[in-house]
Design a protein around this motif. Structure first.
Motif, PDB file in Angstrom:
ATOM      1  N   VAL A  50     -11.587   3.488   7.599  1.00  0.00           N
ATOM      2  CA  VAL A  50     -10.931   4.574   8.063  1.00  0.00           C
ATOM      3  C   VAL A  50      -9.682   3.904   9.279  1.00  0.00           C
ATOM      4  O   VAL A  50      -9.968   2.956   9.815  1.00  0.00           O
ATOM      5  CB  VAL A  50     -11.692   5.747   8.986  1.00  0.00           C
ATOM      6  CG1 VAL A  50     -12.607   6.264   7.822  1.00  0.00           C
ATOM      7  CG2 VAL A  50     -12.456   5.023  10.118  1.00  0.00           C
ATOM      8  N   PHE A  51      -8.762   4.789   9.022  1.00  0.00           N
ATOM      9  CA  PHE A  51      -7.283   4.305   9.855  1.00  0.00           C
ATOM     10  C   PHE A  51      -6.884   5.627  10.497  1.00  0.00           C
ATOM     11  O   PHE A  51      -6.437   6.582   9.933  1.00  0.00           O
ATOM     12  CB  PHE A  51      -6.468   3.631   9.202  1.00  0.00           C
ATOM     13  CG  PHE A  51      -6.915   2.566   8.268  1.00  0.00           C
ATOM     14  CD1 PHE A  51      -6.730   1.159   8.928  1.00  0.00           C
ATOM     15  CD2 PHE A  51      -7.367   2.364   7.029  1.00  0.00           C
ATOM     16  CE1 PHE A  51      -7.450   0.176   8.229  1.00  0.00           C
ATOM     17  CE2 PHE A  51      -7.937   1.426   6.260  1.00  0.00           C
ATOM     18  CZ  PHE A  51      -7.950   0.114   6.819  1.00  0.00           C
ATOM     19  N   PRO A  52      -6.386   5.419  11.889  1.00  0.00           N
ATOM     20  CA  PRO A  52      -5.657   6.799  12.395  1.00  0.00           C
ATOM     21  C   PRO A  52      -4.314   6.749  12.075  1.00  0.00           C
ATOM     22  O   PRO A  52      -3.687   7.664  12.208  1.00  0.00           O
ATOM     23  CB  PRO A  52      -5.705   6.421  14.008  1.00  0.00           C
ATOM     24  CG  PRO A  52      -6.089   4.740  14.007  1.00  0.00           C
ATOM     25  CD  PRO A  52      -6.630   4.521  12.911  1.00  0.00           C
ATOM     26  N   SER A  53      -3.801   5.619  11.361  1.00  0.00           N
ATOM     27  CA  SER A  53      -2.108   5.766  10.888  1.00  0.00           C
ATOM     28  C   SER A  53      -1.957   6.682  10.052  1.00  0.00           C
ATOM     29  O   SER A  53      -2.731   7.333   8.999  1.00  0.00           O
ATOM     30  CB  SER A  53      -1.877   4.035  10.487  1.00  0.00           C
ATOM     31  OG  SER A  53      -2.498   3.905   9.393  1.00  0.00           O
ATOM     32  N   ARG A  54      -0.637   7.341  10.185  1.00  0.00           N
ATOM     33  CA  ARG A  54      -0.618   8.392   9.389  1.00  0.00           C
ATOM     34  C   ARG A  54      -0.336   8.135   7.906  1.00  0.00           C
ATOM     35  O   ARG A  54      -0.599   8.764   7.056  1.00  0.00           O
ATOM     36  CB  ARG A  54       0.994   9.120  10.090  1.00  0.00           C
ATOM     37  CG  ARG A  54       1.235  10.324   9.040  1.00  0.00           C
ATOM     38  CD  ARG A  54       2.518  11.115   9.897  1.00  0.00           C
ATOM     39  NE  ARG A  54       2.820  12.207   9.330  1.00  0.00           N
ATOM     40  CZ  ARG A  54       3.863  12.117   8.661  1.00  0.00           C
ATOM     41  NH1 ARG A  54       4.795  11.215   8.400  1.00  0.00           N
ATOM     42  NH2 ARG A  54       4.141  13.205   8.055  1.00  0.00           N
ATOM     43  N   LEU A  55       0.270   7.032   7.562  1.00  0.00           N
ATOM     44  CA  LEU A  55       0.539   6.644   6.100  1.00  0.00           C
ATOM     45  C   LEU A  55      -0.019   5.207   5.844  1.00  0.00           C
ATOM     46  O   LEU A  55      -0.002   4.365   6.833  1.00  0.00           O
ATOM     47  CB  LEU A  55       2.010   6.442   5.873  1.00  0.00           C
ATOM     48  CG  LEU A  55       2.926   7.766   6.076  1.00  0.00           C
ATOM     49  CD1 LEU A  55       4.163   7.378   6.060  1.00  0.00           C
ATOM     50  CD2 LEU A  55       2.645   8.789   5.104  1.00  0.00           C
ATOM     51  N   PRO A  56      -0.622   5.008   4.696  1.00  0.00           N
ATOM     52  CA  PRO A  56      -0.886   3.670   4.294  1.00  0.00           C
ATOM     53  C   PRO A  56       0.327   2.800   4.243  1.00  0.00           C
ATOM     54  O   PRO A  56       1.257   3.056   4.046  1.00  0.00           O
ATOM     55  CB  PRO A  56      -1.682   3.835   3.079  1.00  0.00           C
ATOM     56  CG  PRO A  56      -1.098   5.056   2.517  1.00  0.00           C
ATOM     57  CD  PRO A  56      -0.653   6.223   3.734  1.00  0.00           C
ATOM     58  N   PRO A  57      -0.062   1.429   4.246  1.00  0.00           N
ATOM     59  CA  PRO A  57       1.170   0.522   4.099  1.00  0.00           C
ATOM     60  C   PRO A  57       1.606   0.707   2.565  1.00  0.00           C
ATOM     61  O   PRO A  57       0.945   1.040   1.670  1.00  0.00           O
ATOM     62  CB  PRO A  57       0.392  -0.979   4.060  1.00  0.00           C
ATOM     63  CG  PRO A  57      -1.014  -0.532   4.632  1.00  0.00           C
ATOM     64  CD  PRO A  57      -1.384   0.693   4.459  1.00  0.00           C
ATOM     65  N   PRO A  58       3.056   0.258   2.393  1.00  0.00           N
ATOM     66  CA  PRO A  58       3.675   0.625   1.081  1.00  0.00           C
ATOM     67  C   PRO A  58       2.804  -0.214  -0.048  1.00  0.00           C
ATOM     68  O   PRO A  58       3.096   0.352  -1.039  1.00  0.00           O
ATOM     69  CB  PRO A  58       4.975   0.182   1.296  1.00  0.00           C
ATOM     70  CG  PRO A  58       5.369   0.299   2.928  1.00  0.00           C
ATOM     71  CD  PRO A  58       3.922  -0.055   3.626  1.00  0.00           C
ATOM     72  N   SER A  59       2.321  -1.370   0.311  1.00  0.00           N
ATOM     73  CA  SER A  59       1.689  -1.980  -0.839  1.00  0.00           C
ATOM     74  C   SER A  59       0.649  -1.222  -1.334  1.00  0.00           C
ATOM     75  O   SER A  59       0.259  -1.439  -2.497  1.00  0.00           O
ATOM     76  CB  SER A  59       1.215  -3.385  -0.392  1.00  0.00           C
ATOM     77  OG  SER A  59       0.180  -3.037   0.701  1.00  0.00           O
ATOM     78  N   LEU A  60       0.138  -0.291  -0.726  1.00  0.00           N
ATOM     79  CA  LEU A  60      -1.098   0.558  -1.351  1.00  0.00           C
ATOM     80  C   LEU A  60      -0.541   1.785  -2.061  1.00  0.00           C
ATOM     81  O   LEU A  60      -0.041   2.711  -1.197  1.00  0.00           O
ATOM     82  CB  LEU A  60      -2.067   1.091  -0.004  1.00  0.00           C
ATOM     83  CG  LEU A  60      -2.799  -0.300   0.424  1.00  0.00           C
ATOM     84  CD1 LEU A  60      -3.700   0.533   1.634  1.00  0.00           C
ATOM     85  CD2 LEU A  60      -3.578  -0.771  -0.434  1.00  0.00           C
ATOM     86  N   SER A  61      -0.375   2.049  -3.282  1.00  0.00           N
ATOM     87  CA  SER A  61       0.021   2.978  -4.091  1.00  0.00           C
ATOM     88  C   SER A  61      -1.200   3.521  -4.922  1.00  0.00           C
ATOM     89  O   SER A  61      -1.360   3.089  -5.683  1.00  0.00           O
ATOM     90  CB  SER A  61       1.167   2.749  -4.837  1.00  0.00           C
ATOM     91  OG  SER A  61       0.708   1.667  -5.659  1.00  0.00           O
ATOM     92  N   PRO A  62      -1.947   4.491  -4.305  1.00  0.00           N
ATOM     93  CA  PRO A  62      -3.110   4.811  -4.903  1.00  0.00           C
ATOM     94  C   PRO A  62      -2.866   5.679  -6.207  1.00  0.00           C
ATOM     95  O   PRO A  62      -1.841   6.577  -6.144  1.00  0.00           O
ATOM     96  CB  PRO A  62      -4.029   5.520  -3.866  1.00  0.00           C
ATOM     97  CG  PRO A  62      -2.868   6.368  -3.122  1.00  0.00           C
ATOM     98  CD  PRO A  62      -1.564   5.171  -3.047  1.00  0.00           C
ATOM     99  N   PRO A  63      -3.616   5.706  -7.349  1.00  0.00           N
ATOM    100  CA  PRO A  63      -3.449   6.392  -8.187  1.00  0.00           C
ATOM    101  C   PRO A  63      -3.816   7.982  -7.748  1.00  0.00           C
ATOM    102  O   PRO A  63      -3.172   8.989  -8.421  1.00  0.00           O
ATOM    103  CB  PRO A  63      -4.478   6.116  -9.480  1.00  0.00           C
ATOM    104  CG  PRO A  63      -5.240   5.108  -8.933  1.00  0.00           C
ATOM    105  CD  PRO A  63      -4.780   4.869  -7.337  1.00  0.00           C
ATOM    106  N   GLN A  64      -4.383   8.154  -6.859  1.00  0.00           N
ATOM    107  CA  GLN A  64      -4.894   9.783  -6.441  1.00  0.00           C
ATOM    108  C   GLN A  64      -5.257   9.677  -4.817  1.00  0.00           C
ATOM    109  O   GLN A  64      -5.679   8.302  -4.458  1.00  0.00           O
ATOM    110  CB  GLN A  64      -6.043  10.028  -7.317  1.00  0.00           C
ATOM    111  CG  GLN A  64      -6.587  11.428  -7.154  1.00  0.00           C
ATOM    112  CD  GLN A  64      -7.727  11.965  -8.197  1.00  0.00           C
ATOM    113  OE1 GLN A  64      -8.377  11.072  -8.715  1.00  0.00           O
ATOM    114  NE2 GLN A  64      -8.023  13.066  -7.805  1.00  0.00           N
TER     115      GLN A  64
END
Length: 159
Positions: A50-64
């Motif tokens: 779990v992460f408190p940051s608002r957005l994931p890093p750009p390298s993570l582009s989840p399908p869903q």
């Protein structure tokens, strides 16, 4: 006659002390058991990160992605309420409620992680907490129980 009057005043006092002692020892025991279970669950391998940051890093582009949440309602025992009432007379930190909030936050986070894991998520971003006080019946401003809600955005299908 004097012994009867003394017994009439002493009996309720002893009963009150017995109830307070029962609340203190049973509350400490149950709280310790709850902490042991929480710590065992938190240290279990394979937990969802779990992460408190608002957005994931750009390298993570989840399908869903999906909203996940975990909620817990926890009640304060009578001994803690009694100690907190005494503490409110002089002011300062309410230590007796701090462990209650800590347990509730940690339990809500564990439930949120379990929901994310059930969806197949490995990570949850933008994790937030909401807390609400639920007053007991006729409890003029006293805490009866409290709800803690942990929520965030689960990245599903990401390794």
């Amino acid at each position: 006659m004097g012994a009867l009057i003394t017994l009439q005043f002493l009996l309720p006092l002893l009963l009150a002390l017995l109830l307070l002692a029962t609340g203190y020892f049973s509350g400490r025991y149950l709280e310790r058991k709850h902490y042991e279970r929480i710590i065992a669950e938190e240290t279990r391998p394979g937990q969802v990160m779990v992460f408190p940051s608002r957005l994931p890093p750009p390298s993570l582009s989840p399908p869903q992605s999906a909203l996940v949440m975990g909620s817990v309602v926890i009640s304060v025992d009578y001994f803690k309420r009694f100690i907190a009432t005494l503490r409110m007379l002089v002011g300062g930190r309410l230590n007796s409620y701090e462990s209650l909030l800590d347990r509730a936050r940690r339990e809500a986070l564990l439930r949120m992680r379990a929901e994310a894991q059930a969806m197949g998520a490995k990570q949850v971003f933008n994790v937030k907490y909401e807390t609400a006080v639920i007053a007991g019946r006729g409890a003029q401003g006293q805490v009866g129980s409290m709800e803690v809600l942990a929520y965030g955005t689960a990245l599903i299908g990401q390794d």
